[in-house]
Design a protein around this motif. Structure first.
Motif, mmCIF file in Angstrom:
data_model
loop_
_atom_site.group_PDB
_atom_site.id
_atom_site.type_symbol
_atom_site.label_atom_id
_atom_site.label_comp_id
_atom_site.label_asym_id
_atom_site.label_seq_id
_atom_site.Cartn_x
_atom_site.Cartn_y
_atom_site.Cartn_z
ATOM 1 N N LEU A 160 0.870 -1.164 0.000
ATOM 2 C CA LEU A 160 0.000 0.000 0.000
ATOM 3 C C LEU A 160 0.912 1.221 0.000
ATOM 4 O O LEU A 160 1.743 1.375 0.895
ATOM 5 C CB LEU A 160 -0.893 -0.010 1.249
ATOM 6 N N ILE A 161 0.809 2.045 -1.035
ATOM 7 C CA ILE A 161 1.647 3.245 -1.149
ATOM 8 C C ILE A 161 0.714 4.446 -1.145
ATOM 9 O O ILE A 161 -0.165 4.559 -2.002
ATOM 10 C CB ILE A 161 2.503 3.211 -2.422
ATOM 11 N N ILE A 162 0.908 5.317 -0.167
ATOM 12 C CA ILE A 162 0.020 6.451 0.020
ATOM 13 C C ILE A 162 0.805 7.742 -0.134
ATOM 14 O O ILE A 162 1.847 7.919 0.499
ATOM 15 C CB ILE A 162 -0.647 6.393 1.407
ATOM 16 N N PHE A 163 0.301 8.610 -0.989
ATOM 17 C CA PHE A 163 0.884 9.935 -1.184
ATOM 18 C C PHE A 163 0.105 10.903 -0.302
ATOM 19 O O PHE A 163 -1.120 10.967 -0.397
ATOM 20 C CB PHE A 163 0.762 10.361 -2.646
ATOM 21 N N PRO A 170 5.062 -7.547 2.493
ATOM 22 C CA PRO A 170 4.188 -6.436 2.122
ATOM 23 C C PRO A 170 4.265 -5.325 3.169
ATOM 24 O O PRO A 170 4.404 -5.585 4.361
ATOM 25 C CB PRO A 170 2.795 -7.072 2.098
ATOM 26 N N MET A 171 4.183 -4.093 2.703
ATOM 27 C CA MET A 171 4.320 -2.959 3.615
ATOM 28 C C MET A 171 3.457 -1.797 3.162
ATOM 29 O O MET A 171 2.949 -1.785 2.044
ATOM 30 C CB MET A 171 5.789 -2.522 3.695
ATOM 31 N N CYS A 172 3.326 -0.836 4.053
ATOM 32 C CA CYS A 172 2.614 0.397 3.746
ATOM 33 C C CYS A 172 3.646 1.522 3.716
ATOM 34 O O CYS A 172 4.284 1.806 4.733
ATOM 35 C CB CYS A 172 1.542 0.675 4.797
ATOM 36 N N SER A 173 3.823 2.125 2.557
ATOM 37 C CA SER A 173 4.812 3.203 2.377
ATOM 38 C C SER A 173 4.090 4.524 2.171
ATOM 39 O O SER A 173 3.070 4.588 1.501
ATOM 40 C CB SER A 173 5.676 2.936 1.146
ATOM 41 N N LEU A 174 4.672 5.572 2.727
ATOM 42 C CA LEU A 174 4.160 6.920 2.510
ATOM 43 C C LEU A 174 5.136 7.677 1.629
ATOM 44 O O LEU A 174 6.347 7.533 1.772
ATOM 45 C CB LEU A 174 4.008 7.669 3.841
ATOM 46 N N ILE A 175 4.616 8.471 0.721
ATOM 47 C CA ILE A 175 5.427 9.345 -0.121
ATOM 48 C C ILE A 175 4.872 10.749 0.037
ATOM 49 O O ILE A 175 3.667 10.975 -0.116
ATOM 50 C CB ILE A 175 5.423 8.899 -1.596
ATOM 51 N N SER A 176 5.740 11.686 0.371
ATOM 52 C CA SER A 176 5.325 13.070 0.587
ATOM 53 C C SER A 176 4.951 13.709 -0.749
ATOM 54 O O SER A 176 5.699 13.614 -1.719
ATOM 55 C CB SER A 176 6.466 13.845 1.250
ATOM 56 N N TYR A 177 3.778 14.345 -0.777
ATOM 57 C CA TYR A 177 3.286 14.972 -2.004
ATOM 58 C C TYR A 177 2.395 16.154 -1.652
ATOM 59 O O TYR A 177 1.503 16.031 -0.822
ATOM 60 C CB TYR A 177 2.479 13.960 -2.839
#
Length: 139
Positions: free
Chosen positions: A13-16, A49-56
């Motif tokens: 799960l990749i969340i911006f 599996p992981m949950c990554s955050l990307i600053s946007y």
């Protein structure tokens, strides 16, 4: 995260999100329960599996210049070579994008894929499924 998936699959799960948003700094922020972090980045296909955050930052929160709404499309095609690698050639083309696309409601969800592209490529992802959840962290 799912408890089982085929051995060759990795579903992340990749969340911006805007890390300047006060909700992100709240210790009770719901993404903390999912162990979503900026430093969570896939380093190998064997990572779990992981949950990554990307600053946007969304376009609405950026300080972008307002441009007049009239634009001569024929002038653009006559003047700009959009296939050129020279940035000067692209000035008029980007002017067109700024004029007409900033009002396109879903542009941010498309730009996020470009923002995360280098990470997606480095991490070896095969597919990207995009979903938009508006104002999930606002007041």
């Amino acid at each position: 995260m799912q408890t089982y998936e085929p051995k060759k699959w990795r579903t992340d799960l990749i969340i911006f999100l805007d890390t300047d948003n006060p909700a992100y700094k709240n210790p009770h922020f719901f993404l903390n329960d999912l162990n979503c972090k900026l430093e969570n980045k896939r380093k190998s296909p064997q990572d779990k599996p992981m949950c990554s955050l990307i600053s946007y930052k969304t376009l609405a929160t950026r300080n972008l210049p307002k441009i007049k709404k009239e634009f001569d499309y024929h002038f653009l095609l006559d003047k700009a070579n959009i296939y050129s690698d020279e940035q000067v050639q692209l000035k008029e083309f980007y002017s067109l994008l700024n004029t007409n696309l900033l009002d396109y409601k879903y542009l941010d969800s498309i730009l996020m894929a470009f923002k995360g592209y280098s990470y997606f490529k480095l991490a070896g992802y095969d597919y990207l499924i995009r979903s938009v959840m508006e104002d999930m962290v606002s007041n």
